[in-house]
Design a protein around this motif. Structure first.
Motif, PDB file in Angstrom:
ATOM      1  N   HIS A  85       0.839  -1.198   0.000  1.00  0.00           N
ATOM      2  CA  HIS A  85       0.000   0.000   0.000  1.00  0.00           C
ATOM      3  C   HIS A  85       0.881   1.257   0.000  1.00  0.00           C
ATOM      4  CE1 HIS A  85      -3.566   2.416   1.447  1.00  0.00           C
ATOM      5  NE2 HIS A  85      -4.119   1.637   0.525  1.00  0.00           N
ATOM      6  N   VAL A  86       0.566   2.282   0.829  1.00  0.00           N
ATOM      7  CA  VAL A  86       1.309   3.537   0.772  1.00  0.00           C
ATOM      8  C   VAL A  86       2.748   3.370   1.243  1.00  0.00           C
ATOM      9  CG1 VAL A  86      -0.752   4.972   0.961  1.00  0.00           C
ATOM     10  CG2 VAL A  86       0.440   4.274   3.030  1.00  0.00           C
ATOM     11  N   SER A  87       3.002   2.411   2.125  1.00  0.00           N
ATOM     12  CA  SER A  87       4.387   2.185   2.569  1.00  0.00           C
ATOM     13  C   SER A  87       5.240   1.691   1.405  1.00  0.00           C
ATOM     14  CB  SER A  87       4.418   1.164   3.713  1.00  0.00           C
ATOM     15  OG  SER A  87       3.673   1.620   4.822  1.00  0.00           O
ATOM     16  N   ALA A  88       4.677   0.803   0.597  1.00  0.00           N
ATOM     17  CA  ALA A  88       5.387   0.330  -0.589  1.00  0.00           C
ATOM     18  C   ALA A  88       5.491   1.436  -1.631  1.00  0.00           C
ATOM     19  CB  ALA A  88       4.667  -0.886  -1.182  1.00  0.00           C
ATOM     20  N   ALA A  89       4.451   2.271  -1.733  1.00  0.00           N
ATOM     21  CA  ALA A  89       4.482   3.374  -2.700  1.00  0.00           C
ATOM     22  C   ALA A  89       5.661   4.304  -2.427  1.00  0.00           C
ATOM     23  CB  ALA A  89       3.162   4.141  -2.657  1.00  0.00           C
ATOM     24  N   LEU A  90       5.911   4.605  -1.161  1.00  0.00           N
ATOM     25  CA  LEU A  90       7.053   5.453  -0.809  1.00  0.00           C
ATOM     26  C   LEU A  90       8.358   4.825  -1.262  1.00  0.00           C
ATOM     27  CD1 LEU A  90       5.985   6.483   2.798  1.00  0.00           C
ATOM     28  CD2 LEU A  90       6.122   8.015   0.825  1.00  0.00           C
ATOM     29  N   ALA A  91       8.518   3.530  -1.013  1.00  0.00           N
ATOM     30  CA  ALA A  91       9.747   2.840  -1.391  1.00  0.00           C
ATOM     31  C   ALA A  91       9.928   2.829  -2.907  1.00  0.00           C
ATOM     32  CB  ALA A  91       9.747   1.420  -0.844  1.00  0.00           C
ATOM     33  N   GLY A  98       0.229  13.425   2.329  1.00  0.00           N
ATOM     34  CA  GLY A  98       0.600  13.355   3.739  1.00  0.00           C
ATOM     35  C   GLY A  98      -0.502  12.809   4.618  1.00  0.00           C
ATOM     36  N   ARG A  99      -1.760  12.941   4.173  1.00  0.00           N
ATOM     37  CA  ARG A  99      -2.877  12.433   4.972  1.00  0.00           C
ATOM     38  C   ARG A  99      -2.892  10.910   5.025  1.00  0.00           C
ATOM     39  NH1 ARG A  99      -7.047  16.228   2.069  1.00  0.00           N
ATOM     40  NH2 ARG A  99      -7.681  14.262   1.143  1.00  0.00           N
ATOM     41  N   SER A 100      -2.152  10.255   4.126  1.00  0.00           N
ATOM     42  CA  SER A 100      -2.174   8.793   4.043  1.00  0.00           C
ATOM     43  C   SER A 100      -1.037   8.131   4.801  1.00  0.00           C
ATOM     44  CB  SER A 100      -2.097   8.353   2.566  1.00  0.00           C
ATOM     45  OG  SER A 100      -3.105   8.958   1.800  1.00  0.00           O
ATOM     46  N   LEU A 101      -0.209   8.909   5.484  1.00  0.00           N
ATOM     47  CA  LEU A 101       1.055   8.379   5.983  1.00  0.00           C
ATOM     48  C   LEU A 101       1.058   8.037   7.465  1.00  0.00           C
ATOM     49  CD1 LEU A 101       3.437  10.817   4.079  1.00  0.00           C
ATOM     50  CD2 LEU A 101       2.838   8.471   3.473  1.00  0.00           C
ATOM     51  N   GLY A 102      -0.096   7.918   8.075  1.00  0.00           N
ATOM     52  CA  GLY A 102      -0.134   7.707   9.502  1.00  0.00           C
ATOM     53  C   GLY A 102       0.201   6.298   9.957  1.00  0.00           C
ATOM     54  N   LYS A 103       0.112   5.315   9.059  1.00  0.00           N
ATOM     55  CA  LYS A 103       0.315   3.923   9.455  1.00  0.00           C
ATOM     56  C   LYS A 103       1.321   3.231   8.530  1.00  0.00           C
ATOM     57  CE  LYS A 103      -4.324   3.367  11.435  1.00  0.00           C
ATOM     58  NZ  LYS A 103      -3.880   3.214  12.826  1.00  0.00           N
ATOM     59  N   ILE A 104       1.876   2.140   9.034  1.00  0.00           N
ATOM     60  CA  ILE A 104       2.757   1.276   8.249  1.00  0.00           C
ATOM     61  C   ILE A 104       1.923   0.107   7.735  1.00  0.00           C
ATOM     62  CG2 ILE A 104       4.785  -0.220   8.300  1.00  0.00           C
ATOM     63  CD1 ILE A 104       5.463   2.720   8.545  1.00  0.00           C
ATOM     64  N   HIS A 105       2.014  -0.167   6.438  1.00  0.00           N
ATOM     65  CA  HIS A 105       1.224  -1.232   5.821  1.00  0.00           C
ATOM     66  C   HIS A 105       2.129  -2.405   5.444  1.00  0.00           C
ATOM     67  CE1 HIS A 105      -2.597   1.059   5.234  1.00  0.00           C
ATOM     68  NE2 HIS A 105      -1.751   2.063   5.402  1.00  0.00           N
ATOM     69  N   LEU A 106       1.743  -3.590   5.896  1.00  0.00           N
ATOM     70  CA  LEU A 106       2.504  -4.803   5.621  1.00  0.00           C
ATOM     71  C   LEU A 106       1.638  -5.815   4.892  1.00  0.00           C
ATOM     72  CD1 LEU A 106       4.261  -5.373   9.073  1.00  0.00           C
ATOM     73  CD2 LEU A 106       5.153  -4.136   7.086  1.00  0.00           C
TER      74      LEU A 106
END
Length: 350
Positions: A85-91, A98-106
Motif C-alpha cells: 500500500h502507501v508504505s510500498a508506494a514510498l519505497a 501526507g494524509r495517508s502516511l499515519g500507518k505502516i502497511h505490511l
C-alpha cells in the motif's frame, strides 16, 4: 572515549541520512549511547529507530520523506517484512499525500496474524502475491503496479489521484495504458471500479501532489478538466512560460489559465535566493503580467482554497471555466471524494 563515541554515532547517522533512512543501531552499546542523547540531539520516530533531531525538524514540511525514513529503518529491523500500500508506494518513489502516511502497511500470507496492531496495518495476501514482492532500495515491497492499484482502489479519490499521477510520471505512460493494464491484471478484484475511475483521470504531467489534489477538487466540483503544463509564448522576453492549468472551450479556444500557489515558494530560503520572498513575489507578478498577453483571465488559488467546497467552483466559473455534465464515471469520482475511506482489501471477489 566520549569523543570517539560521538564520532562513531555521527558517522552512523550520516550514513543513514544518505540512504534516507532512520538509524537502526547494530549493538546495545550504540543504542544506549543514542538514548543518552535524547531528546536534545536525537529522536526516536519509532521504537528502535533513531534520527538527528535537527534533520527531522528540517523535514517538518516533508512528511513523505520522514515516512520513507521510517519504512527503510523498519526494513532494516525486520528484513523478512514485506511492505504494501502507501508504505510500498514510498519505497517505489511514488508520491503519497501526507494524509495517508499515519500507518505502516505490511503484506502477510493467509496463515499469518493479520489484525492491525497500533500503527501497523497487516493485509492478507495470497502466497503467490508475496512471492512476487520485489526489493527496492533494500525494502521488500509489493510490485509497482500492484502497489499503485491497491492505493487507487482504497484511498479517497484525491489521494488516489496523487499516486496514479506519480505512477504515470515515473513510467512515462498514459491514463489509457493504466486503464487497460488494470483491467487486464485485476479483472474481478474488489475495488477495481474505484481504481479505474481514478485511472481515467490520471495524468503524468501533474508535477506534484498539490496539483493532483487540486485537480481532483476541480473534477469533484463538476468543472471542465484542465490541460496541464501548457506553454505560452512571452513576446517581451521571447521565451515560453509554462502554466499549471489551462482551460479550453468546445471550439478549442483558450478561456482561462490557472496557477496553484505554493507556500514553499516563499518559505524555502534555499530556493528564493538572495532577494528572498520579495524577489519571488516580484518574479511571480512579472510572470503573471506576461501571461495576460494571452487575453484570458489568469486565476491564482492556494491549495487550501482549492479544497474549500464551492469556493473553487465560484472562482473558476467566474473566470469562464465551463462546467461539464458528469457522466457515470465522472459522477463516481465526484462521489468518491466525499464518502468515507473504505476498508483496505486484498482478496478477489468470490
Amino acid at each position: 572515549m566520549g569523543q570517539k563515541v560521538d564520532l562513531r554515532l555521527a558517522a552512523l547517522l550520516d550514513e543513514a541520512e544518505t540512504r534516507t533512512s532512520c538509524l537502526v543501531p547494530a549493538n546495545d552499546a550504540d543504542r544506549k549511547a543514542l538514548d543518552r542523547r535524547k531528546p536534545a540531539e536525537v529522536i526516536c520516530p519509532r521504537p528502535g529507530l533513531y534520527a538527528r533531531r535537527a534533520k527531522w525538524e528540517l523535514l517538518k514540511r516533508h512528511p513523505d520523506i520522514r515516512a520513507l525514513m521510517v519504512v527503510r529503518g523498519l526494513a532494516t529491523q525486520h528484513p523478512d517484512w514485506a511492505f504494501a500500500h502507501v508504505s510500498a508506494a514510498l519505497a517505489h518513489g511514488l508520491q503519497v499525500s501526507g494524509r495517508s502516511l499515519g500507518k505502516i502497511h505490511l503484506a502477510t500470507n493467509q496463515t499469518a496474524h493479520t489484525e492491525g496492531s497500533g500503527q501497523i496495518v497487516r493485509h492478507c495476501v495470497p502466497d503467490e502475491e508475496l512471492a512476487e514482492c520485489v526489493s527496492v532500495g533494500g525494502v521488500r515491497v509489493t510490485s509497482l503496479l500492484r502497489t499503485a492499484f491497491d492505493c487507487m482502489r482504497s484511498l479517497p479519490a484525491d489521494e488516489a489521484l496523487v499516486v496514479a499521477d506519480s505512477l504515470l510520471r515515473k513510467t512515462g505512460r498514459t491514463a489509457w495504458w493504466l486503464v487497460r493494464t488494470i483491467k487486464d491484471a485485476y479483472c474481478g478484484w474488489r475495488g477495481i471500479g474505484r481504481a479505474l475511475a481514478v485511472a481515467r483521470f490520471a495524468d503524468g504531467r501533474s508535477e506534484n501532489g498539490g496539483e493532483s489534489m487540486a485537480r481532483a477538487a476541480i473534477i469533484r466540483q463538476g468543472l471542465e478538466v484542465p490541460v496541464l503544463q501548457q506553454w505560452f509564448f512571452d513576446p517581451v522576453e521571447g521565451l515560453g512560460r509554462r502554466v499549471d492549468f489551462a482551460w479550453y472551450n468546445e471550439a478549442g479556444e483558450l478561456v482561462a489559465i490557472g496557477e496553484l500557489d505554493g507556500a514553499c515558494k516563499l518559505e524555502d530560503a534555499d530556493k528564493v535566493g538572495k532577494g528572498g520572498a520579495t524577489e519571488v513575489l516580484s518574479a511571480e507578478r512579472r510572470r503573471e503580467s506576461r501571461l495576460t498577453f494571452s487575453k484570458v483571465p489568469v486565476v491564482r488559488f492556494t491549495f487550501a482554497e482549492a479544497t474549500r467546497d464551492g469556493y473553487l467552483r465560484r472562482l473558476l466559473t467566474t473566470a469562464g471555466v465551463p462546467m461539464r455534465e458528469p457522466g457515470a464515471v465522472w459522477a463516481r469520482v465526484r462521489r468518491m471524494g466525499t464518502e468515507e475511506r473504505p476498508v483496505m482489501v486484498y482478496d478477489r471477489v468470490a
